[in-house]
Design a protein around this motif. Structure first.
Motif, PDB file in Angstrom:
ATOM      1  N   GLU A 244      -4.539  -2.735  -5.790  1.00  0.00           N
ATOM      2  CA  GLU A 244      -4.319  -1.211  -5.077  1.00  0.00           C
ATOM      3  C   GLU A 244      -3.048  -0.545  -5.424  1.00  0.00           C
ATOM      4  OE1 GLU A 244      -6.566  -0.784  -1.052  1.00  0.00           O
ATOM      5  OE2 GLU A 244      -5.624  -2.907  -1.061  1.00  0.00           O
ATOM      6  N   GLY A 245      -2.025  -1.508  -5.824  1.00  0.00           N
ATOM      7  CA  GLY A 245      -0.710  -1.082  -5.980  1.00  0.00           C
ATOM      8  C   GLY A 245      -0.210  -0.789  -4.691  1.00  0.00           C
ATOM      9  N   LYS A 246      -0.179  -1.708  -3.653  1.00  0.00           N
ATOM     10  CA  LYS A 246       0.455  -1.356  -2.577  1.00  0.00           C
ATOM     11  C   LYS A 246       1.139  -2.465  -2.065  1.00  0.00           C
ATOM     12  CE  LYS A 246      -3.042   1.828  -1.035  1.00  0.00           C
ATOM     13  NZ  LYS A 246      -4.060   2.122   0.099  1.00  0.00           N
TER      14      LYS A 246
ATOM     15  N   SER B 206       5.503  -0.630  -7.347  1.00  0.00           N
ATOM     16  CA  SER B 206       4.029  -1.265  -7.026  1.00  0.00           C
ATOM     17  C   SER B 206       3.006  -0.920  -8.027  1.00  0.00           C
ATOM     18  CB  SER B 206       3.779  -0.930  -5.677  1.00  0.00           C
ATOM     19  OG  SER B 206       3.739   0.752  -5.779  1.00  0.00           O
ATOM     20  N   ARG B 207       3.194  -0.055  -9.059  1.00  0.00           N
ATOM     21  CA  ARG B 207       2.205   0.195 -10.140  1.00  0.00           C
ATOM     22  C   ARG B 207       2.423  -0.528 -11.246  1.00  0.00           C
ATOM     23  NH1 ARG B 207      -1.895   1.804  -7.659  1.00  0.00           N
ATOM     24  NH2 ARG B 207      -2.615   2.174  -9.647  1.00  0.00           N
ATOM     25  N   SER B 208       3.485  -1.500 -11.253  1.00  0.00           N
ATOM     26  CA  SER B 208       3.931  -2.059 -12.554  1.00  0.00           C
ATOM     27  C   SER B 208       2.571  -3.135 -12.869  1.00  0.00           C
ATOM     28  CB  SER B 208       5.265  -3.131 -12.459  1.00  0.00           C
ATOM     29  OG  SER B 208       4.824  -4.197 -11.452  1.00  0.00           O
TER      30      SER B 208
ATOM     31  N   ASN C  38      -1.823  -7.352  -6.452  1.00  0.00           N
ATOM     32  CA  ASN C  38      -2.498  -6.535  -5.506  1.00  0.00           C
ATOM     33  C   ASN C  38      -2.948  -4.995  -6.393  1.00  0.00           C
ATOM     34  OD1 ASN C  38      -3.838  -4.808  -3.602  1.00  0.00           O
ATOM     35  ND2 ASN C  38      -1.994  -4.332  -2.330  1.00  0.00           N
TER      36      ASN C  38
ATOM     37  N   THR D  98      -3.711  -8.759   1.011  1.00  0.00           N
ATOM     38  CA  THR D  98      -2.877  -7.749   1.081  1.00  0.00           C
ATOM     39  C   THR D  98      -3.501  -7.073   2.557  1.00  0.00           C
ATOM     40  OG1 THR D  98      -4.948  -6.457   0.112  1.00  0.00           O
ATOM     41  CG2 THR D  98      -3.076  -7.415  -1.332  1.00  0.00           C
TER      42      THR D  98
ATOM     43  N   TYR E 249       2.730  -6.453 -10.902  1.00  0.00           N
ATOM     44  CA  TYR E 249       2.360  -6.381  -9.310  1.00  0.00           C
ATOM     45  C   TYR E 249       0.850  -6.152  -9.317  1.00  0.00           C
ATOM     46  CZ  TYR E 249       2.158  -5.572  -4.467  1.00  0.00           C
ATOM     47  OH  TYR E 249       1.810  -5.772  -2.992  1.00  0.00           O
ATOM     48  N   LEU E 250       0.325  -5.382 -10.146  1.00  0.00           N
ATOM     49  CA  LEU E 250      -1.099  -4.776 -10.086  1.00  0.00           C
ATOM     50  C   LEU E 250      -1.860  -6.172 -10.282  1.00  0.00           C
ATOM     51  CD1 LEU E 250      -1.205  -1.578 -11.946  1.00  0.00           C
ATOM     52  CD2 LEU E 250      -1.436  -2.000  -9.447  1.00  0.00           C
TER      53      LEU E 250
ATOM     54  N   GLY F  16       7.972   3.499  -8.537  1.00  0.00           N
ATOM     55  CA  GLY F  16       6.735   2.914  -9.370  1.00  0.00           C
ATOM     56  C   GLY F  16       6.482   1.359  -9.420  1.00  0.00           C
TER      57      GLY F  16
ATOM     58  N   VAL G 125       9.038   0.163  -4.871  1.00  0.00           N
ATOM     59  CA  VAL G 125       8.117   1.332  -4.620  1.00  0.00           C
ATOM     60  C   VAL G 125       8.419   2.757  -4.770  1.00  0.00           C
ATOM     61  CG1 VAL G 125       6.957  -0.217  -2.979  1.00  0.00           C
ATOM     62  CG2 VAL G 125       8.264   1.560  -2.134  1.00  0.00           C
TER      63      VAL G 125
END
Length: 217
Positions: free
Chosen positions: A52-54, A41-43, A50, A66, A46-47, A39, A36
């Protein structure tokens, strides 16, 4: 039935909450660590899990969940051998929910707001810290009549609160000594929550990452 897939990061307090509950319940899981701080969680991959990217998130045979507090309620309800962590008694469970809603709606987002600037190399506004002090006074109040956050026994609410409050001093130099009930409770958590050292290790790793962030002049 396959293993739960668990997406998490040790630097994320909500991730640690879920990890601790998985460990306590001895639920086997395939762990996917998400970077995280860089970045991860923004891949795009992964999106899809989730949007939300969290972190954290779980995939339990196609059911993707989530939000750490929703996840731990689900895990204890489905896999717990008893209701000690998440009581079935209506009043007792309502109190657990009340504390988790405070955690999710006030305690955790306020820390994000107040200390978030540190993750961008900026200074914390001293006036905003007063709001954290007010929140901690509420936590102190929760413990006036009970040994634990949501009553006489350790519950998932304590695990969630501990993963946040334990980091206040080492990460943000926030003094919790003015809250003696909270100090005593946190000490009890360190003895009563299995694998509590995960919380301390997560804060240690997060502090290392925070120290790498360039300070803005």
């Amino acid at each position: 039935m396959g293993k739960i897939k668990f997406y998490w990061s040790i630097v994320s307090p909500p991730s640690r909450v879920v990890k601790l509950v998985l460990d306590i319940l001895k639920i086997p899981a395939d762990e996917v660590e998400i970077d995280v701080m860089n970045g991860g969680s923004r891949s795009p991959e992964y999106l899809k899990v989730n949007p939300e990217g969290k972190v954290p998130a779980i995939d339990d045979n196609g059911l993707i969940l989530t939000e750490s507090r929703a996840i731990i309620q689900y895990l204890v309800e489905k896999y717990g051998k008893d209701d000690s962590l998440y009581p079935r008694d209506l009043a007792a469970r309502a109190l657990v929910h009340s504390r988790l809603y405070f955690d999710n709606g006030s305690l955790w987002p306020l820390l994000h707001e107040v200390y978030g600037p540190l993750f961008y190399g900026e200074e914390v506004n001293p006036d905003s810290v007063k709001r954290v002090q007010e929140n901690m006074q509420s936590v102190e109040g929760f413990l006036q009549k009970n040994k634990w956050i949501a009553g006489p026994n350790l519950t998932i609410a304590d695990i969630s609160f501990a993963c946040i409050i334990a980091g206040l001093q080492p990460l943000f130099d926030f003094d919790i000594s003015p809250y003696p009930k909270t100090v005593a409770w946190l000490k009890e958590c360190s003895k009563s929550i299995p694998n509590y050292k995960l919380i301390e290790e997560g804060d240690r790793v997060l502090k290392i990452e925070m120290d790498k962030i360039p300070k803005k002049s």
